[in-house]
Design a protein around this motif. Structure first.
Motif, mmCIF file in Angstrom:
data_model
loop_
_atom_site.group_PDB
_atom_site.id
_atom_site.type_symbol
_atom_site.label_atom_id
_atom_site.label_comp_id
_atom_site.label_asym_id
_atom_site.label_seq_id
_atom_site.Cartn_x
_atom_site.Cartn_y
_atom_site.Cartn_z
ATOM 1 N N TRP B 409 0.831 -1.208 0.000
ATOM 2 C CA TRP B 409 0.000 0.000 0.000
ATOM 3 C C TRP B 409 0.861 1.251 0.000
ATOM 4 C CZ3 TRP B 409 -5.283 0.217 -0.582
ATOM 5 C CH2 TRP B 409 -5.897 -1.049 -0.655
ATOM 6 N N ILE B 410 0.340 2.251 -0.661
ATOM 7 C CA ILE B 410 0.996 3.556 -0.728
ATOM 8 C C ILE B 410 -0.085 4.559 -0.347
ATOM 9 C CG2 ILE B 410 2.011 5.245 -2.293
ATOM 10 C CD1 ILE B 410 3.047 2.838 -3.971
ATOM 11 N N ILE B 411 0.135 5.281 0.742
ATOM 12 C CA ILE B 411 -0.929 6.133 1.290
ATOM 13 C C ILE B 411 -0.473 7.583 1.325
ATOM 14 C CG2 ILE B 411 -2.341 6.600 3.348
ATOM 15 C CD1 ILE B 411 -2.273 3.630 3.986
ATOM 16 N N GLY B 412 -1.320 8.467 0.831
ATOM 17 C CA GLY B 412 -0.996 9.890 0.882
ATOM 18 C C GLY B 412 -2.241 10.735 0.756
ATOM 19 N N GLY B 413 -2.090 12.004 1.009
ATOM 20 C CA GLY B 413 -3.204 12.938 0.871
ATOM 21 C C GLY B 413 -3.289 13.495 -0.528
ATOM 22 N N ASP B 414 -4.209 14.445 -0.725
ATOM 23 C CA ASP B 414 -4.365 15.004 -2.061
ATOM 24 C C ASP B 414 -3.185 15.891 -2.442
ATOM 25 O OD1 ASP B 414 -6.246 16.302 0.030
ATOM 26 O OD2 ASP B 414 -5.772 17.956 -1.308
ATOM 27 N N GLY B 415 -2.569 16.557 -1.476
ATOM 28 C CA GLY B 415 -1.398 17.384 -1.804
ATOM 29 C C GLY B 415 -0.302 16.538 -2.414
ATOM 30 N N ALA B 416 -0.013 15.402 -1.786
ATOM 31 C CA ALA B 416 1.015 14.499 -2.298
ATOM 32 C C ALA B 416 0.594 13.893 -3.636
ATOM 33 C CB ALA B 416 1.297 13.392 -1.280
ATOM 34 N N SER B 417 -0.667 13.491 -3.749
ATOM 35 C CA SER B 417 -1.095 12.699 -4.897
ATOM 36 C C SER B 417 -1.445 13.532 -6.121
ATOM 37 C CB SER B 417 -2.321 11.872 -4.524
ATOM 38 O OG SER B 417 -2.098 11.167 -3.335
ATOM 39 N N TYR B 418 -2.161 14.620 -5.907
ATOM 40 C CA TYR B 418 -2.593 15.446 -7.038
ATOM 41 C C TYR B 418 -1.476 16.401 -7.465
ATOM 42 C CZ TYR B 418 -7.646 14.377 -6.414
ATOM 43 O OH TYR B 418 -8.881 13.778 -6.328
ATOM 44 N N GLY B 449 -1.596 23.332 6.864
ATOM 45 C CA GLY B 449 -2.295 24.564 7.217
ATOM 46 C C GLY B 449 -3.331 25.042 6.227
ATOM 47 N N GLY B 450 -3.762 24.149 5.329
ATOM 48 C CA GLY B 450 -4.908 24.523 4.503
ATOM 49 C C GLY B 450 -4.589 25.224 3.207
ATOM 50 N N GLN B 451 -3.479 24.860 2.558
ATOM 51 C CA GLN B 451 -3.199 25.440 1.241
ATOM 52 C C GLN B 451 -4.033 24.734 0.172
ATOM 53 O OE1 GLN B 451 -0.864 24.333 3.326
ATOM 54 N NE2 GLN B 451 0.232 26.177 3.938
ATOM 55 N N SER B 452 -4.351 25.473 -0.867
ATOM 56 C CA SER B 452 -5.094 24.928 -1.996
ATOM 57 C C SER B 452 -4.260 23.870 -2.722
ATOM 58 C CB SER B 452 -5.405 26.095 -2.936
ATOM 59 O OG SER B 452 -5.881 25.619 -4.159
ATOM 60 N N SER B 453 -4.867 22.745 -3.072
ATOM 61 C CA SER B 453 -4.211 21.747 -3.915
ATOM 62 C C SER B 453 -4.985 21.656 -5.223
ATOM 63 C CB SER B 453 -4.178 20.377 -3.219
ATOM 64 O OG SER B 453 -5.406 19.690 -3.408
#
Lengths: 627, 627
Positions: B409-418, B449-453
């Motif tokens: 498995w490879i797990i990340g948030g939208d910042g990392a993935s998108y 801290g809530g930056q736009s991705s």
């Protein structure tokens, strides 16, 4: 071995100089021929062997000892710019180390003078095209495909015709009334690939081609004709709409010429065409790769200017940030133009500017994104603001280079676009900014020595895929369409010249991000027919289903239409594997790993069909019936 | 302000300590409330003002001076592992600086003991669920959604039931004949979000919910019941197929528990579920982000092991390389297993191994990619190779941890993935390798801290998009489908628990790359209903068309079927903008920039429709009619 003489010369070198025992030299050469070309088959090895043997046919020629100290003819008598004589020629003569630091005064920032390539006059082609006017239908297809911009149509007015000492035809087209037409070849700039002659349709009524390859020696008399055409015949591009069709596009002066690209390069015709359409307001951010080498290897600069001194601005960055590099240029440009708009708005309420100027400012603000309109307005605004001393006019005058709407291009190969710079490419197209990305897709890392990229198709041999690539080519274009606001096209100039032109024109006009993926045959493909058939190879690729032509135009969706247009006809799949067999990158797999070749070629064909069927479904989908 | 007491406590602190003049402190607090929450509207400001005022209601309580030197009860009498007492507790008590270097002997490489989170027993929830057995239908939905794995179903056999001192129900299901069932809450581990009670369907016949939120104080008697269930009741997961449905999945012991994620976190239920399905053979490569913080911030490790001592192996890398990091793990694993296969093949021709072992080796080679089969064979092979002294068995014994097919498995948030890791994500899915990527999509860089991705939708407020994001959310999933050999799904557990389970199961089973994009409500969204409604918010998101559920399964295409399955029903678009208004990230745009809000909310809705219509066309396309 056709034009390739390096093996013969190397063999002769060893025989003449005796730097190592001749037998050892020949043995080692042959050994390395097997190592280098064994994969390509016995035939290639034998041809190389024969070339080594031909090195023995050298002849001794007496040389007048006084020649050793002859002055350089060019340097003595020419009228070329000082920069060419004092910087470019010494570097080309491998005397760059002798240049004093002061030679670079004023260009410490790395700026390089444009248009230096045209002074090289290498004269390296064995064969160059000869124009046969009686068969010419003035279609200009030859000029369109020339990788080096060294075959061009010229239209002469009566004045110019009088001074000319060559054959011309009556120019076709009512805008050229009383003018004459000539296809002129720059024989000393030509690399002799022969694509011009290959694509020439000739005159169907008479049967013959209008271009025939002849020995360079037989064509040397064309050199002054070329000089006359280029230097003394004024462009007639203002008489036609150069974006309207392929023929017209070639009346525009190419602002990219005589680059160091390989003979028959599949990339440079696209780069050149863009300069013809938008060159006077073009800015290029170029990724590392072949295109960065042939576009700007000191001291050679193929980018040049038009008769008004306007031409593309070009700079090179890395594989991994070329799109961001270009987006930075676009953002800077936007900011400067927003500043102009702000000053022009402020000026409306001031007493300083004339009513005429205020009206022009207003018109500029309303049309600042319209290229033709801003060109027109710039010619009116510039002298007026330069002639006025008010603070508004002074600032606008200082920003005059930003008055014309610019055309931002980002150019890179498949390695940069599909792989290393892809994260950035995606980020830039997502931004919605008005940039145009041109991907010169050779399906392999060409410049770094042939490594496999994500663009390399199944079954092709490349570095890191020595026994044939096992995964499919990535569909970069389809990925970009998922944004819905990115203009995307796949083109192949040799397959459909008009579609390529249309896609480039639409991409540039689209007021958002555009991505054009341009199929580019490359020496790394090993075309069995040779690079003189690079254009034909593109046609074959599309006809057999290897490459597909399509456009995705978000502007259509805004009109309620399906944005996806499939421009390729249903391929003749039976020819698919024959196409593969015409390129060494595939063929050598058959020689080395016949079983894998069968499996992978079938997979390649299946995948090409899969892609085509997906495209077809998209093109045929019911549109406009949603809630 | 619900459970939020920090403003009250801060105000009380200033009043009690007098470190600065009380009036000044109150004035500054109120000033910064306007600065911080002004955007969120008058109501939020007033609630914060009221909290400041409530700080005046403090009461003085006498403290026995001897308490200052009381020994730590836990440290004195507990039977916890030495590592917990000697390393974890000092760090949690902010005495980490006092630890000698020797405390880390043997873990100099950064390895950390798993399962430390369970010793925290923070008891921080104001309210925790109380189980009302008479209303329980044993659906286990509560356990499925719990972000902290602190509400679980337990099945007790007669032996275990005898020792128990709590209420149980007769367990439903013939595999549980003569057994009893209980939902047990770990009240000291619970963070009190209330999602369990919110999703509880209760008993339709009786009307009431089976879970009701009660004060922690009232539920402290449950603490020993939890200890008994967790420590003394054996798992019954072997009696059911845990992958078959939501209910069964919760009989599997979660191997991710009591993390430091926020109360009501939308991400952790997915992470936990994966450990229940594949945890005993799971390897995780985790990107930087919330998931790396709550999965492993020293000294807290929520990943744990099952009753056999097996559990996920976990490591964290950067935003920009998390997928490559995971692919490296997969490649290493593949190589080690190929080595086992090679040794087993060599052993076939040797005299050393028994015929039984040779047959097992052969079976392993044939089934090495089958998880269940390799588990079974590993139990047979391991004791045999460990009991044999031949060179083959010795080497296989040294590689025994690689015998079972792993689940990468490879797990990340939208910042990392998108965004930042997207180039790598693309490269890894293109590779065709058998990895499973889980994107925890909060549509914003939550942890930094809530930056736009690029996942942030049109109209949402985020850093770098302070007046509402102006470009569409990127469709990462659709991009991945263009490869044709990548399994892709969009899920939202709260909207469809069964679809989420099915997608995760299919992704893991697919023998190639998989990408799951999981909608994850987050405190950064500012749900007006609170994070106790995080699951309900997902349901609302799907029903109104804000989020779409779909799967793209290449395995279906191999069967001649359309690989694209749209799992969302036609949304009720009339609810779309009401949905936006239920989240501060959108609502605050209306307060600050009403005109932009109208424009952008309409754009957001149009884009959501555009996406849904594209999905619908894909799902409905004619299939299998191509040449």
């Amino acid at each position: 071995m056709g034009n390739r003489t390096n093996t013969i010369l190397q063999s002769a070198f060893f025989r003449i100089t005796g730097v190592i025992p001749v037998d050892l030299a020949i043995e080692q050469m042959k050994k390395f021929i097997v190592k280098s070309y064994g994969k390509k088959g016995e035939d290639v090895v034998n041809k190389n062997y024969a070339a080594v043997d031909r090195g023995g046919e050298y002849k001794q020629l007496p040389v007048d000892p006084s020649w050793a100290n002859l002055p350089d003819e060019d340097a003595e008598v020419n009228t070329d710019p000082a920069f060419i004589n004092q910087v470019v020629r010494p570097i080309n003569a491998q005397d760059g180390d002798l240049l004093p630091v002061s030679a670079f005064k004023g260009i410490e920032d790395g700026t390089w003078q444009q248009s230096t390539a045209k002074y090289e006059k290498r004269g390296v082609a064995a064969f160059v095209p000869e124009w046969e006017p009686e068969n010419c239908i003035q279609c200009n297809k030859c000029a369109y495909v020339c990788p080096h911009a060294c075959i061009r149509p010229f239209v002469l007015d009566q004045e110019e015709q009088k001074e000319a000492s060559f054959t011309t035809l009556k120019a076709v087209g009512k805008q050229f009334a009383d003018m004459t037409f000539r296809i002129q070849v720059g024989v000393l700039d030509c690399l002799g690939c022969g694509n011009c002659a290959d694509v020439c349709p000739g005159n169907p009524k008479k049967g013959g081609k209008a271009l025939v390859m002849k020995s360079l020696e037989s064509q040397l008399a064309e050199a002054p004709n070329w000089e006359y055409c280029v230097d003394s015949v004024k462009t007639k591009q203002h008489l036609v709409d150069v974006k309207a069709n392929v023929k017209n596009s070639q009346f525009a002066t190419p602002l990219f010429e005589f680059s160091g690209a390989c003979s028959g390069c599949g990339e440079t015709p696209y780069v050149k065409l863009i300069t013809q359409l938008f060159g006077d307001r073009e800015i290029v951010a170029n990724a590392t790769g072949c295109s960065s080498i042939y576009s700007g290897s000191v001291p050679s600069t193929p980018y040049t200017t038009n008769d008004k001194g306007q031409g593309p601005a070009w700079a090179n960055s890395l594989f991994e940030d070329f799109c961001e590099f270009g987006m930075g240029m676009e953002l800077a440009n936007e900011k400067m133009r927003a500043r102009i708009a702000r000053i022009m708005t402020e000026a409306q309420d001031s007493d300083c500017c004339s009513d005429e100027l205020k009206a022009l400012f207003k018109e500029w603000i309303e049309n600042m994104l319209d290229a033709d309109k801003t060109k027109e307005l710039t010619e009116k605004i510039t002298p007026l603001v330069e002639g006025c001393d008010c603070k508004y006019c002074k600032e606008i005058a200082s920003l005059k280079h930003f008055l014309v709407k610019r055309s931002q291009w980002i150019i890179g190969g498949d390695g940069a676009s599909y792989d290393i710079g892809f994260g950035g490419l995606d980020h830039v197209i997502a931004s919605g900014k008005d940039v145009n990305i041109l991907v010169l897709d050779t399906e392999v890392y060409s410049n770094t020595g042939g490594q496999s990229s994500k663009s390399t198709p199944v079954g092709a041999i490349a570095k890191f895929a020595a026994s044939g690539k096992r995964i499919r080519k990535k569909d970069l274009g389809m990925m970009a369409t998922t944004y819905g606001y990115v203009y995307v096209a796949q083109i192949a100039m040799g397959a459909d010249q008009a579609q390529a032109l249309k896609a480039i024109r639409e991409a540039e006009a689209y007021p958002g991000p555009s991505l054009i993926i341009a199929y580019s045959p490359c020496i790394s493909h090993g075309l069995k027919a040779g690079m003189g058939k690079a254009q034909q190879e593109q046609e074959d690729a599309v006809k057999c289903g290897y490459w597909h032509l399509w456009r995705y135009n978000p502007a259509l969706e805004n009109e309620g239409k399906n944005p996806f247009l499939l421009d390729s006809k249903e391929p003749n799949w039976d020819d698919f594997q024959n196409f593969l067999k015409g390129e060494v990158r595939y063929m050598s797999l058959m020689k080395q790993y016949p079983a894998e070749a069968t499996e992978l070629f079938n997979a390649a064909q299946e995948n090409a069909k899969w892609r085509y069927n997906n495209y077809k479904r998209l093109a045929n989908q019911a549109w406009g019936t949603e809630a």
